[in-house]
Design a protein around this motif. Structure first.
Motif, short mmCIF file in Angstrom:
data_model
loop_
_atom_site.label_atom_id
_atom_site.label_comp_id
_atom_site.label_asym_id
_atom_site.label_seq_id
_atom_site.Cartn_x
_atom_site.Cartn_y
_atom_site.Cartn_z
N THR A 53 0.89 -1.18 -0.10
CA THR A 53 -0.17 -0.04 0.08
C THR A 53 0.79 1.13 0.04
O THR A 53 1.97 1.13 0.56
CB THR A 53 -1.01 -0.04 1.27
N LYS A 54 0.35 2.39 -0.49
CA LYS A 54 0.94 3.58 -0.25
C LYS A 54 0.33 4.57 0.54
O LYS A 54 -0.75 4.56 0.87
CB LYS A 54 0.69 4.17 -1.88
N THR A 55 1.30 5.17 1.43
CA THR A 55 0.86 6.18 2.44
C THR A 55 1.62 7.33 2.31
O THR A 55 2.30 7.59 1.07
CB THR A 55 1.55 5.69 3.83
N VAL A 56 1.59 8.29 2.93
CA VAL A 56 1.86 9.84 2.69
C VAL A 56 3.59 9.91 2.66
O VAL A 56 3.98 10.34 2.05
CB VAL A 56 1.25 10.70 3.61
N ARG A 57 4.00 8.92 3.66
CA ARG A 57 5.33 8.81 4.00
C ARG A 57 6.23 7.90 3.20
O ARG A 57 7.37 7.62 3.20
CB ARG A 57 5.63 8.43 5.10
N GLY A 58 5.44 6.96 2.20
CA GLY A 58 6.10 6.00 1.35
C GLY A 58 5.27 4.83 1.01
O GLY A 58 3.88 4.92 0.76
N TYR A 59 5.82 3.71 1.21
CA TYR A 59 5.22 2.37 0.91
C TYR A 59 5.27 1.51 2.15
O TYR A 59 6.29 1.49 2.51
CB TYR A 59 5.66 1.78 -0.19
N VAL A 60 4.12 0.68 2.34
CA VAL A 60 4.15 -0.48 3.03
C VAL A 60 3.67 -1.71 2.93
O VAL A 60 2.83 -1.91 1.88
CB VAL A 60 3.12 -0.09 4.31
N LEU A 61 4.65 -2.75 3.07
CA LEU A 61 4.21 -4.21 2.73
C LEU A 61 3.91 -4.85 3.90
O LEU A 61 4.40 -4.79 4.96
CB LEU A 61 5.67 -4.71 2.11
N SER A 62 2.90 -5.52 3.63
CA SER A 62 2.28 -6.35 4.94
C SER A 62 2.34 -7.94 4.74
O SER A 62 2.55 -8.21 3.70
CB SER A 62 0.67 -6.07 4.99
N ASP A 63 1.92 -8.65 5.54
CA ASP A 63 2.14 -10.05 5.41
C ASP A 63 0.56 -10.60 4.95
O ASP A 63 -0.56 -9.61 4.85
CB ASP A 63 2.57 -10.93 6.66
N GLU A 64 0.44 -11.90 5.06
CA GLU A 64 -0.99 -12.33 4.50
C GLU A 64 -2.02 -12.06 5.67
O GLU A 64 -3.08 -12.41 5.26
CB GLU A 64 -0.83 -13.93 4.56
#
Length: 94
Positions: A53-64
């Motif tokens: 996902t994209k946030t104001v501060r960059g990108y976040v990778l999540s697990d399952e």
């Protein structure tokens, strides 16, 4: 959540296409013109899907399970995240 732009989707595709065929990042997918999420597929012993996902501060990778496991300021840093999961024990707070 922020929407990914067409240029960001193109950058994700360029990053993925530059990888060797045997790399653990096996593919990616998304839906729609301005998606809020990109799925990163990787394998080592079995297939796994990680939402990006994209946030104001960059990108976040999540697990399952939806737990945030890596935050990156740029898409280029995404490769480190894909290679680091499942070794991450801590959940990232955003």
């Amino acid at each position: 959540m922020e929407c990914f732009t067409a240029s960001e989707i193109d950058e994700i595709d360029r990053l993925w296409r530059r990888l060797p065929i045997e790399h653990m990042w096996t593919g990616w997918a998304t839906a729609g013109e301005a998606p809020e999420q990109v799925w990163i597929f990787r394998t080592r012993a079995h297939w796994r899907r990680f939402p990006l996902t994209k946030t104001v501060r960059g990108y976040v990778l999540s697990d399952e399970h939806g737990r945030r496991v890596f935050r990156a300021p740029t898409l280029a840093d995404l490769l480190q995240a894909v290679e680091a999961v499942p070794g991450l024990d801590a959940v990232v707070q955003d």
